[in-house]
Each structure stands twice: as structure tokens, then as C-alpha cells.
Design an enzyme around this catalytic site. Sequence first.
Site, PDB file in Angstrom:
ATOM      1  N   CYS A  87       0.756  -9.261   2.858  1.00  0.00           N
ATOM      2  CA  CYS A  87       1.770  -8.242   3.131  1.00  0.00           C
ATOM      3  C   CYS A  87       2.998  -8.370   2.223  1.00  0.00           C
ATOM      4  O   CYS A  87       3.568  -7.361   1.805  1.00  0.00           O
ATOM      5  CB  CYS A  87       2.174  -8.285   4.600  1.00  0.00           C
ATOM      6  SG  CYS A  87       0.846  -7.740   5.697  1.00  0.00           S
ATOM      7  N   ASP A 124       7.251  -8.947   8.556  1.00  0.00           N
ATOM      8  CA  ASP A 124       6.312  -9.321   9.624  1.00  0.00           C
ATOM      9  C   ASP A 124       6.473 -10.741  10.190  1.00  0.00           C
ATOM     10  O   ASP A 124       5.477 -11.457  10.367  1.00  0.00           O
ATOM     11  CB  ASP A 124       4.876  -9.162   9.122  1.00  0.00           C
ATOM     12  CG  ASP A 124       4.521  -7.728   8.758  1.00  0.00           C
ATOM     13  OD1 ASP A 124       5.377  -6.836   8.941  1.00  0.00           O
ATOM     14  OD2 ASP A 124       3.392  -7.501   8.288  1.00  0.00           O
ATOM     15  N   LYS A 172       5.016  -0.486  11.069  1.00  0.00           N
ATOM     16  CA  LYS A 172       3.903  -0.013  10.251  1.00  0.00           C
ATOM     17  C   LYS A 172       2.586  -0.330  10.942  1.00  0.00           C
ATOM     18  O   LYS A 172       2.518  -1.171  11.835  1.00  0.00           O
ATOM     19  CB  LYS A 172       3.945  -0.652   8.866  1.00  0.00           C
ATOM     20  CG  LYS A 172       3.883  -2.172   8.862  1.00  0.00           C
ATOM     21  CD  LYS A 172       4.134  -2.732   7.464  1.00  0.00           C
ATOM     22  CE  LYS A 172       4.088  -4.247   7.424  1.00  0.00           C
ATOM     23  NZ  LYS A 172       2.778  -4.816   7.681  1.00  0.00           N
TER      24      LYS A 172
END
Length: 238
Positions: free
Chosen positions: A185, A42, A140
Site C-alpha cells: 500500500c 493504513d 478506501k
Amino acid sequence: MLNRRQVFGGLGALAMTSLAPKTLSAAGKVSLDRTSVLLVIDVQNCFLPGGSLAVKDGDKVVPVINGIAKKFADVVMTQDWHTPGHISFASSHSGKKPFETTDVKYGKQVLWPDHCVQGTEGAALSKDLAIPHTELILRKGFNKDVDSYSAFTEADGKTTTGLAAYLKARKLQRVFIAGLATDFCVAWSALDARKAGFDVYVVEDACRGIDTQGSLAKAWADMNKAGVKRIQSGDLAA
């Protein structure tokens, strides 16, 4: 571990800490082989300085990641890829504000400012990432009704992203993780990778953390318990 749904403070106070326990450190140089893969989590504009969910100093991970990526034959990136009106957005819930929580079918959900909306500049990967040999970008959080932090399993705890199957099909067993954010994450991905049977390393200086309510120390403790190895970029053998 303290999960991301328990975050109540605004992200304006995000901060990285260096006080987390050092018990995960791997001794000596870590050699890479054909079973090794770099997983970059990310590194998107919304999570970089100036973004709607900016992690403090998040941009500092980019040159480190670019450097270590050259040592890997296999690189996978993840990308938050939310629909407009996503369940995790405060704007999708009447009367709710960012960083409040609400009950959804899979439990408590923190409500965030709109971020990483499909096709927007905020959802784009950092333009400064220079990893042309990346072989897969896994998106995602595209299920409108389920959030997704881990690269392996969505926030309902049962829906898989398919990444574990992909890596196993490629015979990639050693997963090295970098990106944003260490205590959310990245940690969720590391823990789920261990559950899926992979050997897991988190490259600490190639990540940045949020550290709210002790979340960073708790994340490292949970990763340590799960057998995740904590290393620095300099620990990777050329």
C-alpha cells in the site's frame, strides 16, 4: 512491480528486510514547507500484531509517525474500509482459501482473510496514534467489487479516490509517506502520487514491509525508477 495480487504465501511468514537497495536516499536534511503533507497509510488494528493481516513489527511505526507528524502542518491518513462480503475476502468465494487467487473483472485478485470490515475494531486506526491535527481520514476499499491498495487509485487502475484533487486544491505538492506496508500500500501510493505529478518521499523507518518473493527490493527499485526519494525520519529538519 510485483503487486499485491501476486502474493501466494500466508502472512504468518511476514518479515521486514533491510537488504533493499539504498539508491533513493536523499542527501542532507529535508526541509518542510507549506506545500508539504504527511500521508499515513493504513495503521489499523488488522495490520498490527494480533490482527488478521498483521505485518511483523507493524506497531513499531507508531511512535516514529507520531514524532514526525509534529513537524507537519498538514496530515492525511488512510483507512482500509471494506464492506462485509468484500470481493477481496476468501470467504466471499465458494471453495477458496485465504492467499489463493481468483479472476475478477480487473484481473487477478489475491483472496485475504476478512479484514478492516467497516465499523469493526480491526478496521480502527491504532489507538496509539497521536496526531490530533490530522485534517482528513480517507477511507478506501469501500467499493464491494473493487479492492484498493493505493491512496490515489483503486485496484482497477482507473477509479480515483479523490486524494490527488484534494491535495492539489490545498496546494500541497510534496507528499511524505509512512505506514503499512512498504512494499504494497505504501509503494502503490507512492507510485500513483508520482503519476499524479507530486514530489514524493517515503520515510523508511516509519514503514514496515512484508517482503514476500522479493517484493520489498522490487518495490524500492520501482519507486527509485519513478523518482520517489527514500529518507529516514531523522532526515526531516525540525
